[in-house]
Enzyme design. Structure first.
Site, PDB file in Angstrom:
ATOM      1  N   TYR A  26      93.590  53.408  21.214  1.00 36.18           N
ATOM      2  CA  TYR A  26      93.293  53.842  19.806  1.00 36.18           C
ATOM      3  C   TYR A  26      92.950  52.776  18.927  1.00 36.18           C
ATOM      4  O   TYR A  26      92.571  53.074  17.865  1.00 36.18           O
ATOM      5  CB  TYR A  26      93.816  55.221  19.303  1.00 36.18           C
ATOM      6  CG  TYR A  26      95.330  54.902  19.112  1.00 36.18           C
ATOM      7  CD1 TYR A  26      95.515  54.272  17.862  1.00 36.18           C
ATOM      8  CD2 TYR A  26      96.258  54.930  20.043  1.00 36.18           C
ATOM      9  CE1 TYR A  26      96.818  53.795  17.541  1.00 36.18           C
ATOM     10  CE2 TYR A  26      97.694  54.762  19.765  1.00 36.18           C
ATOM     11  CZ  TYR A  26      98.078  54.045  18.404  1.00 36.18           C
ATOM     12  OH  TYR A  26      99.283  53.904  18.105  1.00 36.18           O
ATOM     13  N   GLY A  27      93.897  51.666  19.380  1.00 39.03           N
ATOM     14  CA  GLY A  27      93.960  50.782  18.278  1.00 39.03           C
ATOM     15  C   GLY A  27      93.405  49.146  19.000  1.00 39.03           C
ATOM     16  O   GLY A  27      92.033  49.258  19.128  1.00 39.03           O
ATOM     17  N   THR A  28      94.179  48.318  18.870  1.00 45.12           N
ATOM     18  CA  THR A  28      93.764  46.993  18.855  1.00 45.12           C
ATOM     19  C   THR A  28      93.438  46.599  20.618  1.00 45.12           C
ATOM     20  O   THR A  28      92.969  45.591  20.640  1.00 45.12           O
ATOM     21  CB  THR A  28      94.976  45.978  18.650  1.00 45.12           C
ATOM     22  OG1 THR A  28      95.945  46.081  19.253  1.00 45.12           O
ATOM     23  CG2 THR A  28      95.230  46.237  17.216  1.00 45.12           C
ATOM     24  N   LEU A  29      93.824  47.527  21.344  1.00 49.24           N
ATOM     25  CA  LEU A  29      93.409  47.370  22.721  1.00 49.24           C
ATOM     26  C   LEU A  29      92.068  47.983  23.158  1.00 49.24           C
ATOM     27  O   LEU A  29      91.595  47.668  24.132  1.00 49.24           O
ATOM     28  CB  LEU A  29      94.579  48.210  23.634  1.00 49.24           C
ATOM     29  CG  LEU A  29      95.982  47.557  23.431  1.00 49.24           C
ATOM     30  CD1 LEU A  29      96.937  48.335  24.321  1.00 49.24           C
ATOM     31  CD2 LEU A  29      95.927  46.259  24.341  1.00 49.24           C
ATOM     32  N   GLU A 101     103.460  46.213  24.060  1.00 48.32           N
ATOM     33  CA  GLU A 101     103.729  47.287  23.154  1.00 48.32           C
ATOM     34  C   GLU A 101     105.185  47.379  22.343  1.00 48.32           C
ATOM     35  O   GLU A 101     105.390  48.315  21.432  1.00 48.32           O
ATOM     36  CB  GLU A 101     102.891  48.647  23.382  1.00 48.32           C
ATOM     37  CG  GLU A 101     101.641  48.626  23.517  1.00 48.32           C
ATOM     38  CD  GLU A 101     101.012  48.074  22.443  1.00 48.32           C
ATOM     39  OE1 GLU A 101     101.262  47.624  21.131  1.00 48.32           O
ATOM     40  OE2 GLU A 101      99.610  47.950  22.684  1.00 48.32           O
TER      41      GLU A 101
END
Ligand code: PCA
Length: 174
Positions: A26-29, A101
């Site tokens: 949901y983020g920087t990936l 992570e």
């Protein structure tokens, strides 16, 4: 003899699949975000895009720390339904993502329910639009963080202006 060959074939077909997992990012990936290139790096393992999805329950997605890191807080029922992408990953990629992570210190890998939006049409592993699926997610259980600004869809380059700092660019003391 024949039986052992059949068994070998079954094991070699089934075992690699047993080590596949689904991860919701949901983020920087996500595609187009600053860490997506790590998902494409096959020396980290395999990651196959399956579908875009959003969480069934609302969660607070916040941008926190001096490095502007996105965190989905493990507090279902608060915040918004969060948009992201489901990937099918092998054990090697899952191990890489856990290390990257900082799991389980920075993030905890938990399971989350997702409503599938649209997928990679025709892919044999692609879930159907509208179906409810489960996947791992890197979430955080930080009861102290304030929820003054939450997001339904993270964009590192959004007009919030909170520029994400890559791990490589962080000061050593963090
Ligand atoms: N990386 C993981 C968790 C937050 C982040 O930036 C992700 O994209 O899902």
């Amino acid at each position: 003899m024949k039986g052992s060959i059949v068994l070998t074939v079954i094991v070699s077909v089934v075992c690699p699949m047993a080590h596949m997992a689904r991860v919701f990012v949901y983020g920087t990936l996500k595609k187009g975000q600053p860490n997506y290139f790590r998902m494409e790096n096959t020396s980290h393992g395999q990651a196959e895009f399956l579908a875009r999805a959003r969480t069934v329950e609302p969660y607070p997605l916040v941008i926190a720390t001096k490095y502007n890191i996105p965190f989905l807080l493990n507090r279902p029922g608060t915040g918004q339904r969060v948009y992201g992408e489901i990937y099918r990953v092998d054990q090697k990629m899952l191990d890489f993502l856990d290390r990257f992570e900082g799991c389980p210190e920075r993030y905890q890998r938990t399971e989350i329910k997702l409503e599938v939006q649209d997928g990679d049409s025709g892919g044999e592993n692609t879930p159907k639009p509208g179906s409810i699926e489960e996947a791992f997610v890197y979430s955080n259980h930080e009861p102290e963080w304030p929820l003054n600004q939450t997001y339904e869809s993270y964009d590192a380059y959004g007009d919030h202006g909170l520029t994400y700092v890559l791990p490589e660019d962080r000061s050593p003391e963090q």
